[in-house]
Design an enzyme around this catalytic site. Structure first.
Site, PDB file in Angstrom:
ATOM      1  N   LYS A  40       0.850  -1.205   0.000  1.00 32.33           N
ATOM      2  CA  LYS A  40       0.000   0.000   0.000  1.00 32.33           C
ATOM      3  C   LYS A  40       0.877   1.243   0.000  1.00 32.33           C
ATOM      4  CE  LYS A  40      -3.947   2.309   2.011  1.00 32.33           C
ATOM      5  NZ  LYS A  40      -3.873   3.454   1.145  1.00 32.33           N
ATOM      6  N   GLY A  80      -3.793   3.221  12.406  1.00 24.00           N
ATOM      7  CA  GLY A  80      -4.925   2.990  13.302  1.00 24.00           C
ATOM      8  C   GLY A  80      -5.608   1.678  13.033  1.00 24.00           C
ATOM      9  N   ARG A  89     -14.241  -0.519  24.650  1.00 21.75           N
ATOM     10  CA  ARG A  89     -13.397   0.648  24.382  1.00 21.75           C
ATOM     11  C   ARG A  89     -12.016   0.469  25.007  1.00 21.75           C
ATOM     12  NH1 ARG A  89     -13.561   5.932  26.060  1.00 21.75           N
ATOM     13  NH2 ARG A  89     -12.741   7.059  24.293  1.00 21.75           N
ATOM     14  N   VAL A 123      -6.510  10.320  20.417  1.00 22.32           N
ATOM     15  CA  VAL A 123      -5.240  11.002  20.188  1.00 22.32           C
ATOM     16  C   VAL A 123      -4.541  11.463  21.474  1.00 22.32           C
ATOM     17  CG1 VAL A 123      -6.231  13.300  19.750  1.00 22.32           C
ATOM     18  CG2 VAL A 123      -4.068  12.678  18.717  1.00 22.32           C
ATOM     19  N   SER A 144      -2.396  15.817  17.770  1.00 21.98           N
ATOM     20  CA  SER A 144      -3.143  16.822  16.981  1.00 21.98           C
ATOM     21  C   SER A 144      -4.261  17.447  17.820  1.00 21.98           C
ATOM     22  CB  SER A 144      -3.688  16.208  15.692  1.00 21.98           C
ATOM     23  OG  SER A 144      -4.558  15.148  15.993  1.00 21.98           O
ATOM     24  N   ASP A 149     -11.092  20.085  15.640  1.00 22.68           N
ATOM     25  CA  ASP A 149     -12.361  20.527  16.243  1.00 22.68           C
ATOM     26  C   ASP A 149     -12.432  22.058  16.211  1.00 22.68           C
ATOM     27  OD1 ASP A 149     -12.729  17.718  18.049  1.00 22.68           O
ATOM     28  OD2 ASP A 149     -10.709  18.439  17.691  1.00 22.68           O
ATOM     29  N   ALA A 151     -10.889  24.014  14.065  1.00 21.85           N
ATOM     30  CA  ALA A 151     -11.108  24.441  12.674  1.00 21.85           C
ATOM     31  C   ALA A 151     -12.593  24.343  12.325  1.00 21.85           C
ATOM     32  CB  ALA A 151     -10.280  23.572  11.726  1.00 21.85           C
ATOM     33  N   ARG A 152     -13.228  23.271  12.816  1.00 23.16           N
ATOM     34  CA  ARG A 152     -14.675  23.105  12.574  1.00 23.16           C
ATOM     35  C   ARG A 152     -15.456  24.226  13.263  1.00 23.16           C
ATOM     36  NH1 ARG A 152     -14.242  16.642  13.810  1.00 23.16           N
ATOM     37  NH2 ARG A 152     -13.954  15.959  11.658  1.00 23.16           N
ATOM     38  N   ARG A 154     -14.379  27.245  14.031  1.00 26.54           N
ATOM     39  CA  ARG A 154     -14.145  28.522  13.351  1.00 26.54           C
ATOM     40  C   ARG A 154     -14.984  28.612  12.076  1.00 26.54           C
ATOM     41  NH1 ARG A 154      -7.831  28.731  12.816  1.00 26.54           N
ATOM     42  NH2 ARG A 154      -8.277  30.691  11.754  1.00 26.54           N
ATOM     43  N   HIS A 169     -11.155  33.798  16.007  1.00 27.42           N
ATOM     44  CA  HIS A 169     -10.159  33.290  16.958  1.00 27.42           C
ATOM     45  C   HIS A 169     -10.901  32.698  18.145  1.00 27.42           C
ATOM     46  CE1 HIS A 169      -7.361  35.348  14.430  1.00 27.42           C
ATOM     47  NE2 HIS A 169      -8.046  36.464  14.584  1.00 27.42           N
ATOM     48  N   HIS A 176      -9.894  15.470  22.793  1.00 28.00           N
ATOM     49  CA  HIS A 176     -10.412  15.362  21.422  1.00 28.00           C
ATOM     50  C   HIS A 176     -11.441  14.236  21.486  1.00 28.00           C
ATOM     51  CE1 HIS A 176     -10.760  14.933  17.119  1.00 28.00           C
ATOM     52  NE2 HIS A 176     -10.275  13.715  17.159  1.00 28.00           N
TER      53      HIS A 176
HETATM   54  P1  NAD Z   1      -7.244   3.647   7.924  1.00 26.68           P
HETATM   55  O1  NAD Z   1      -7.731   2.328   8.388  1.00 26.68           O
HETATM   56  O2  NAD Z   1      -7.675   4.172   6.601  1.00 26.68           O
HETATM   57  O3  NAD Z   1      -5.636   3.634   7.915  1.00 26.68           O
HETATM   58  C1  NAD Z   1      -4.865   3.134   8.925  1.00 26.68           C
HETATM   59  C2  NAD Z   1      -3.568   2.645   8.319  1.00 26.68           C
HETATM   60  O4  NAD Z   1      -2.688   2.256   9.376  1.00 26.68           O
HETATM   61  C3  NAD Z   1      -3.741   1.444   7.399  1.00 26.68           C
HETATM   62  O5  NAD Z   1      -3.131   1.699   6.136  1.00 26.68           O
HETATM   63  C4  NAD Z   1      -3.030   0.313   8.150  1.00 26.68           C
HETATM   64  O6  NAD Z   1      -2.426  -0.646   7.287  1.00 26.68           O
HETATM   65  C5  NAD Z   1      -2.003   1.112   8.947  1.00 26.68           C
HETATM   66  N1  NAD Z   1      -1.478   0.395  10.113  1.00 26.68           N
HETATM   67  C6  NAD Z   1      -2.160  -0.330  11.049  1.00 26.68           C
HETATM   68  N2  NAD Z   1      -1.315  -0.830  11.953  1.00 26.68           N
HETATM   69  C7  NAD Z   1      -0.082  -0.401  11.620  1.00 26.68           C
HETATM   70  C8  NAD Z   1       1.205  -0.573  12.177  1.00 26.68           C
HETATM   71  N3  NAD Z   1       1.391  -1.314  13.279  1.00 26.68           N
HETATM   72  N4  NAD Z   1       2.253  -0.006  11.559  1.00 26.68           N
HETATM   73  C9  NAD Z   1       2.101   0.734  10.439  1.00 26.68           C
HETATM   74  N5  NAD Z   1       0.894   0.935   9.859  1.00 26.68           N
HETATM   75  C10 NAD Z   1      -0.172   0.373  10.440  1.00 26.68           C
HETATM   76  O7  NAD Z   1      -7.626   4.670   9.084  1.00 26.68           O
HETATM   77  P2  NAD Z   1      -7.716   6.270   8.945  1.00 26.68           P
HETATM   78  O8  NAD Z   1      -9.088   6.660   8.567  1.00 26.68           O
HETATM   79  O9  NAD Z   1      -6.564   6.735   8.142  1.00 26.68           O
HETATM   80  O10 NAD Z   1      -7.527   6.692  10.473  1.00 26.68           O
HETATM   81  C11 NAD Z   1      -6.258   6.573  11.090  1.00 26.68           C
HETATM   82  C12 NAD Z   1      -6.344   7.052  12.535  1.00 26.68           C
HETATM   83  O11 NAD Z   1      -6.563   8.473  12.552  1.00 26.68           O
HETATM   84  C13 NAD Z   1      -7.495   6.437  13.332  1.00 26.68           C
HETATM   85  O12 NAD Z   1      -7.045   6.148  14.646  1.00 26.68           O
HETATM   86  C14 NAD Z   1      -8.525   7.546  13.351  1.00 26.68           C
HETATM   87  O13 NAD Z   1      -9.407   7.457  14.456  1.00 26.68           O
HETATM   88  C15 NAD Z   1      -7.613   8.755  13.462  1.00 26.68           C
HETATM   89  N6  NAD Z   1      -8.216  10.065  13.146  1.00 26.68           N
HETATM   90  C16 NAD Z   1      -7.768  11.111  13.893  1.00 26.68           C
HETATM   91  C17 NAD Z   1      -8.286  12.378  13.690  1.00 26.68           C
HETATM   92  C18 NAD Z   1      -7.788  13.507  14.537  1.00 26.68           C
HETATM   93  O14 NAD Z   1      -8.347  14.618  14.527  1.00 26.68           O
HETATM   94  N7  NAD Z   1      -6.729  13.300  15.301  1.00 26.68           N
HETATM   95  C19 NAD Z   1      -9.272  12.587  12.709  1.00 26.68           C
HETATM   96  C20 NAD Z   1      -9.692  11.492  11.945  1.00 26.68           C
HETATM   97  C21 NAD Z   1      -9.157  10.220  12.185  1.00 26.68           C
END
Ligand code: NAD
Length: 314
Positions: A40, A80, A89, A123, A144, A149, A151-152, A154, A169, A176
């Protein structure tokens, strides 16, 4: 930006939205993609490279391995996993913590000495885990947090007051997640307090603002219901943090940081607070004068985060 190298761990929706925004905004010189699914990462690097003919700068993009972290200025964790059927959870939390722990170990084994940015959820908890496991100074591990949140928020306020988002602001602070809150007492439009702005507008009231809060808090649920994931907004939020770091900006943004006592709540947690970000990471946390209600909400968020950390023995 010279000598700007970013490594992304996790090339899913979030990682690749970030990567795509980095390329389109010409933010860095070098970009390395890592994923447990190596094919990938290779495919994503190929696809991005094919857009370079139309990008604003020359870039070096490739799929790589953890040894590439050695000389990276920034490593961003967007890997993730989702909740499995029947999983609680806490189970998910401990599984994600385990994944972040092993990723951070691989990053640090490379000799990495830059800044770690965590976007994977939850996070705040995972940023704390990354900080503990990395052994890096707290200034160099950032979550992050509530930047997305915020940005949303604003965007929604901008729609109501009909002033450009960039002149709004206002911060969402805390977890989060569901216990996050708006720091209305420090909200300004331009240099004018939001209270004064509303007093001048007959058609809106503070009740409308409360509706905005609910909309922002529940935005992820609403988006996920419709398109299964959220990624464009967070991708651009991560680019914003990246620019603040590599441009040594001293910009203030609400990110997840270790509360070192600036705020009256549980200290041993990573939590969304306004922080000054530059080439060294978190320069300092900005102390806002929260009112009693906001202080209680922050305390509540911090307690929830500490309980989550306790549940996975951190
Ligand atoms: P996704 O499933 O599309 O992508 C996750 C990727 O991680 C996959 O490509 C998977 O192969 C890879 N992965 C899993 N385990 C791994 C490992 N041990 N080493 C390397 N790669 C690994 O998920 P996504 O939609 O991209 O979301 C990713 C994360 O971001 C989630 O935890 C989601 O909740 C979080 N997220 C955070 C925010 C934020 O504001 N911080 C916003 C949206 C999503």
């Amino acid at each position: 930006m010279q000598n700007s190298k970013v490594v992304i761990v996790g090339t899913g929706f979030v990682g690749m939205s970030y990567a795509y925004a980095l390329v389109n905004q010409g933010t860095v010189e070098k970009l390395v993609l890592i994923d447990i699914d190596k094919e990938k990462a290779i495919g994503e690097a190929m696809d991005l490279n094919h857009g370079l003919a139309f990008a604003p700068r020359k870039m070096n993009i490739k799929a790589g391995s953890y040894s590439d972290c050695k000389d990276a200025g920034l490593v961003v964790i967007t890997a993730g996993v989702n909740q499995k059927d029947g999983e609680t959870r806490t189970h998910l939390l401990s599984r994600n913590a385990g994944i972040v722990k092993s990723i951070v170990k691989d990053i640090m084994n490379s000799g990495f000495n830059g800044i770690l940015l965590v976007a994977s959820n939850p996070v705040d908890v995972l940023a704390y885990v990354a900080w503990k496991e990395s052994g890096l100074d707290k200034s160099r591990v950032i979550g992050s947090g509530t930047i997305l949140d915020t940005a949303r928020l604003r965007y929604e306020i901008s729609n109501i007051v009909k002033i450009d988002t960039r002149n709004v602001h206002a911060y969402i602070l805390g977890e989060h997640g569901d216990s996050e809150f708006v720091c209305w007492s420090s909200a300004n439009i331009g240099a004018k307090s939001i209270n004064d702005v509303l007093n001048d507008m007959d058609e809106i009231s503070f009740n409308d603002l409360d509706k905005i809060y609910v909309k922002v808090r529940d935005a992820a649920y609403e988006i996920i219901k419709r398109k299964k994931a959220t990624y464009w907004g967070v991708g651009m939020s991560l680019v914003r943090i990246t620019k603040a770091i590599f441009n040594n900006e001293n910009s203030i943004m609400p990110v997840s940081v270790l509360n070192t006592g600036e705020y009256n709540c549980e200290k041993d947690v990573y939590i969304g607070l306004p922080a000054v970000i530059n080439r060294k990471g978190v320069h300092h946390i900005v102390k806002l004068p929260l009112n009693a209600d906001e202080t209680n909400k922050l305390k509540n968020s911090a307690t929830i985060l500490r309980n989550n950390l306790d549940s996975i023995k951190y």
